[in-house]
Structures are given as C-alpha cells and as structure tokens.
Design an enzyme around this catalytic site. Structure first.
Site, PDB file in Angstrom:
ATOM      1  N   HIS A 145     -39.654  11.871  58.940  1.00  0.00           N
ATOM      2  CA  HIS A 145     -39.829  12.131  57.890  1.00  0.00           C
ATOM      3  C   HIS A 145     -41.775  12.294  57.807  1.00  0.00           C
ATOM      4  O   HIS A 145     -42.217  12.070  57.100  1.00  0.00           O
ATOM      5  CB  HIS A 145     -40.146  10.032  57.547  1.00  0.00           C
ATOM      6  CG  HIS A 145     -40.096   9.502  56.257  1.00  0.00           C
ATOM      7  ND1 HIS A 145     -40.611  10.559  55.545  1.00  0.00           N
ATOM      8  CD2 HIS A 145     -40.617   8.898  56.273  1.00  0.00           C
ATOM      9  CE1 HIS A 145     -40.720   9.367  54.465  1.00  0.00           C
ATOM     10  NE2 HIS A 145     -40.807   8.355  55.001  1.00  0.00           N
ATOM     11  N   ASP A 160     -40.483  14.547  52.758  1.00  0.00           N
ATOM     12  CA  ASP A 160     -40.055  13.199  51.848  1.00  0.00           C
ATOM     13  C   ASP A 160     -38.547  12.288  51.236  1.00  0.00           C
ATOM     14  O   ASP A 160     -37.838  13.771  51.360  1.00  0.00           O
ATOM     15  CB  ASP A 160     -41.614  13.661  50.585  1.00  0.00           C
ATOM     16  CG  ASP A 160     -42.786  13.907  50.847  1.00  0.00           C
ATOM     17  OD1 ASP A 160     -43.240  12.933  52.476  1.00  0.00           O
ATOM     18  OD2 ASP A 160     -43.180  14.032  50.454  1.00  0.00           O
TER      19      ASP A 160
END
Length: 588
Positions: free
Chosen positions: A559, A563
C-alpha cells in the site's frame, strides 16, 4: 456361541472355501473364528473390516498383516470379512485428480505396461490436469492385465485406469524380476592413488553462495565412479546433486548431513583409482552359497501409532503372540542408519501422559523462506482486496476448444494460461502494480516488462516459476511454457533462472481446495494475485438465483506504492477478461 451363530460361521467359511472373492456380514465372534480359519488357508489373503459408530482407523493385525478399517456404513456390532484370492481382478479407478473441482486430465506417462508386475503404492501413471500433475499409485500388488488408455489420452474421474490381477506373479517367474548383480568396481592394482579434494564450485547460480547437505549417497570407504552422485545439497532456490569428479575410494567426508556448506568449501576427499576390486571376489563367494531369503509379506513392515496399538489389542484378544516380538532384533538392526546418510529421526520427548513432542531443525529452504516473508512483512504495508469471477465463459471456451487446441498445438488448454494472459493485459492497464519501491535510493522503479511467477506442481510441492516477458506471449505460448516448467519440475531440473526475480506473482490455493485467502508478496514484487477453487455457487442473474462456477480471487499489495483504487481496478480488469474472453482478443 449360539447354534445360529455357529451355523452362520460355518456357512461363511464354506463360501470362502469355494469362491475366489467372498463377502459375509458376521458378528464379532464370527470374525474371530474366520481370523483363526485364515491362518490355515494360506492361498487366501484376508482383509477384515469391522464397523464402529464413528471414526475410521486402519491397522495391520498380528503377523498376517490384516488391514482393519471402520466404515460409517457398517452397523454397530457387525463386521464385514472379505477374502481375496491371488487371482482376483482389481479395477484401478480414478477417484481423485488432485482437487474436488478437477474432473479430467491427460496421461503424460505410463510407468507400467500389460504383463508387468506392480507392487502396492508403486506409481502406475502420471496424469496432468489444468492445475496439478499427479502420480497414480497401484491400489493392489499383482500383475497388470489391462490398460484401457494410452499416453496423451484424456481420462475423467471415475474411469478405470488399469486392471490388476491381485497377487499374481509376472510371466517370467520370480527369476525374471531379480535384478542383475551390480558390477564390481575396478581393481586398483595395489598401488595407492592420487588424493583429490573435491570442493563445491557451483550451487546452480551466481547469486547462491550456500546450501544444506540433505543426503550423502556415499560413505567413507565406498568406491565411487566418476559421475556418481555423492551428495544432495538443497539451497533456497534449487536442489543440486554433487557428482564425483574422479573414480576412486572415499577417504574423508568434510561435512555431515544437515550441515550448511558454502561455495568453495571442501566436501570430500577421494583416493583416485583405489577400489574394492581385490575384495570383490571374496565377498561374492559367501553370497553365492547363501540361501535367498523368503519374500516378505506384501503388508509387512514396522507397526507404529494406531497400527501398532490395534495389532497389540487384537493379539491380546485372540491370545496370540504380540506382533513384532520375534523380529525385534532384526528391526532394530534395519533401523540403524548408515554413517554419512541422512541424520537420524529426532527422538520423541514425553511431555505428559500419552503426549510426545519432536523437535526437527528447519530446513535451509524453510529458513530462507521464513526470513524473506518476515522481511517483507516488516518492510511493506500489506493490504488485500477481493473479487469474485464467474468462470462460465472461460470454462466453456476451454471445453469447446481443448481437443482442437491439443491436436493443433500439442499442448493442453488450461485455466492457468487464461488467468496469466488476463493478468498481463491488466498490468499494462495499471502499471503501478508492476512497479516497485527501491528503499535504498527512495525511488520508484517503473518496469515496462512483466515477469510473472506462476504455480507449477512438482514432487516437492508447488513451486513458483517465472514466465519472462508475459506481455508478449499468447495463450498458446504460455501453455508451451507451463508444460515446459512442469516437465522440468518432474525431473527436478528447474534452474535459478526459472525461479527468480518476478515482477508480479500468481499463487493458487485452489489446488488444495482453498475457497478464499490472501497471499504474501515476494521481493521484488509489489503485488500478488491469489486464485482459489472454482465452485458452483448461487448467483443472482436477471432476478433469479442460478448456480454458476465462481472463483474468488484476492490481490495482496504494498500500500506504500499501490492505492486501493489501482488494486481494485486491476482485479476488476482481470474479472472482466475472464468473464468475457473476447476482451483479451480485442485488447478491451
């Protein structure tokens, strides 16, 4: 004990005398009588099934090695006794192809032919499905009487693969199957030879600098021909066989089994040309006059765990000697490992009444896997997202064209190639998922190539092999490469290049029947796609509930770079391409 019981036992015994295969439902006392009867019926090989209410156990009983099985279909207090003669024909039925969702496969190899002798659990054939490659083992010892299928034939679950005549001897007799005596090593001529110290110069790749010795094939004093395998070494990527550089006698071994060795380290010392030529005739003389031992029973072997417990209880009930008492010294001698072989099994430690523990050192490969997974977990910000895919169109496409595809291209049409193709096209649409963060330079590395790791079954388990430049490959090209990886995996011939440095990973829990799960990314990946079993599930279609073949997929990603929007977009693109394969043709 009643007249009715005696009559029942008498009738069952009479049936057994007349029929090659007989089955009778009797009381437990009658089963004991039949057990005693079988000791006098040497031509019968008994199988006793005793029904209990719940769990199933299997164990050889007494010196006759009777497998005892409890089945849920048997009624409490009743037993089923089946005696099978040596001439009974046993159908080898394909009951499992490696997963509940796998219903067919292709025969890649037949290890036996009609007329060959086969032992129970010996490999008959190798079958390749669209997900796994499995080895079919014989359910009975005997002789192959019929093989309905040939290599490259498609077979389905429930079909008969072979017919075996249980207990029969091969046409050539016992002598036909006796192995030829091994050739004696060359004589040394009496003069001591040159001492050669063999070192480890290559572990299969420049980046591999150490490994663990898994097994020694030769001991100190053994003669080794040039090219003979001396040891097997496992690294974090491949397993290699170390072969003798010269012919001679092993004089010294520098590292034991389970020890870690580095590139350039001394492994073994060989006296070149020295051998056991002079001693060979002397050793052969007593062997020539020795009487060949009787062949062991098909079910003989050491009894452990539940098998030993049930054998001991059965012996106590019937008033017979405890199994294994007479052969205990021989078993102890056979269990003693030879010097230089694999390390002895760890001793169990008693930690409570009826409770034991064993401590087994982690293998070298497992240590490296543990370290890499923990490093990934400590570095990346891992997150997962999920999607479900209706596989109706993909499975219909495969079913419609698989025969034509195999006939034209000589390769199977599987689901894995479709998933890989859809993934490569989706990665081109969402390039961030194929990128990576270089933590050392604090930069993002954008990669315009797609090296995708895919799951390949092997004798050691599922291995991730890297398909290079997947963005340029068609489904046909991918099937060729998948088949090549599978063939190399079966021969344990995968190289470091086959296993390393992928930009994206595909992992499959569906092989084991997994429904839903998340994977781990393996550097230098930033994301990994997890596929699962294809199952019929209720789906709402036009306001109606319809059963559809559905596969759940997951995407585990870093992450820090990727996204949630990009992760979901990638999964939805893969979903759309598999639900409508025409999109892959039209680049939609």
């Amino acid at each position: 004990s009643s007249d009715r019981g005696r009559g029942q036992r008498h009738r069952a015994v009479e049936v057994l005398k007349k029929a090659p295969v007989a089955m009778a439902l009797v009381s437990k006392s009658a089963a004991k009588t039949l057990l005693r009867y079988q000791a006098t019926a040497k031509h019968l090989r008994p199988v006793l099934r005793v029904g209990f209410a719940s769990s199933a156990v299997r164990a050889p009983v007494l010196s006759h090695a009777l497998p005892i099985t409890a089945g849920s279909r048997s009624r409490r207090g009743l037993g089923e006794v089946r005696f099978m003669s040596s001439g009974a024909i046993v159908d080898q039925v394909l009951t499992d192809l490696g997963g509940e969702s796998i219903t067919e496969g292709t025969i890649m190899e037949l290890r036996k032919k009609v007329g060959d002798a086969v032992a129970k659990d010996e490999i008959l054939a190798v079958i390749e499905t669209d997900k796994v490659t499995i080895e079919i083992k014989a359910v009975e010892s005997g002789v192959i009487k019929e093989l309905p299928f040939k290599v490259d034939d498609n077979v389905e679950k429930g079909q008969t693969l072979a017919k075996i005549e249980a207990g029969a001897a091969p046409a050539g007799g016992a002598a036909a199957s006796a192995p030829a005596p091994a050739a004696a090593p060359p004589a040394s001529g009496g003069a001591p030879g040159k001492i050669v110290e063999q070192t480890i110069e290559d572990f299969g790749g420049e980046s591999i600098t150490e490994g663990t010795i898994m097994e020694w094939r030769k001991n100190v004093g053994d003669f080794a021909q040039k090219g003979d395998i001396l040891a097997v070494i496992e690294t974090d990527k491949v397993t290699i066989e170390v072969k003798a550089e010269v012919s001679g006698t092993i004089k010294e071994i520098f590292a034991k089994a389970d020890e870690t060795v580095e590139k350039g380290a001394k492994l073994v010392k060989i006296e070149e040309g020295a051998g056991g030529g002079a001693a060979a005739p002397a050793a052969a003389a007593p062997a020539a006059t020795a009487t060949a031992p009787a062949a062991p029973d098909a079910h003989s072997g050491p009894l452990t765990g539940l098998r030993a417990t049930f054998a001991r209880l059965a012996a106590q009930r019937l008033g017979l000697p405890m199994p294994g008492e007479a052969s205990a010294p021989a078993a102890a001698a056979a269990a003693a490992p030879a010097a230089g072989k694999m390390s002895a099994a760890p001793q169990a430690k008693v930690v409570g009444e009826g409770k034991t523990e064993r401590r087994v050192p982690l293998s070298f490969v497992r240590q490296r896997v543990v370290k890499r997974l923990k490093d990934t977990q400590n570095t990346a910000a891992l997150l997962s997202t999920f999607q479900e895919i209706d596989m109706t169109a993909a499975l219909t496409l495969r079913s419609k064209y698989k025969d034509s595809f195999q006939k034209l291209h000589g390769s199977q049409l599987g689901v894995l190639s479709m998933i890989t193709k859809a993934t490569s096209l989706a990665l081109a649409e969402v390039p961030a998922v194929n990128a990576i963060i270089d933590d050392a330079s604090k930069e993002t590395v954008w990669r315009d190539y797609m090296d995708i790791s895919i799951p390949i079954p092997s004798p050691r388990g599922v291995i991730s092999c890297t398909m290079r430049d997947a963005q340029y490959k068609s489904i046909r090209d991918m099937e060729y490469e998948i088949a090549g990886f599978a063939d190399k995996a079966r021969q344990d011939a995968l190289t470091v290049e086959d296993l390393s440095d992928s930009t994206f990973g595909i992992v499959d829990a569906g092989i084991a029947g997994g429904m839903l799960g998340t994977g781990m990314i393996n550097y230098p990946q930033s994301a990994s796609l997890g596929t699962n079993a294809i199952k019929k599930r209720p789906v709402a279609v036009d306001g109606k509930v319809v059963a559809k073949p559905v596969m759940y997929v997951s995407l585990t990603y870093d992450h820090r770079l990727i996204d949630g929007r990009e992760a979901v977009t990638l999964l939805c693109s893969i979903r759309d391409k598999l639900e409508d394969p025409a999109r892959m043709l039209l680049d939609l």
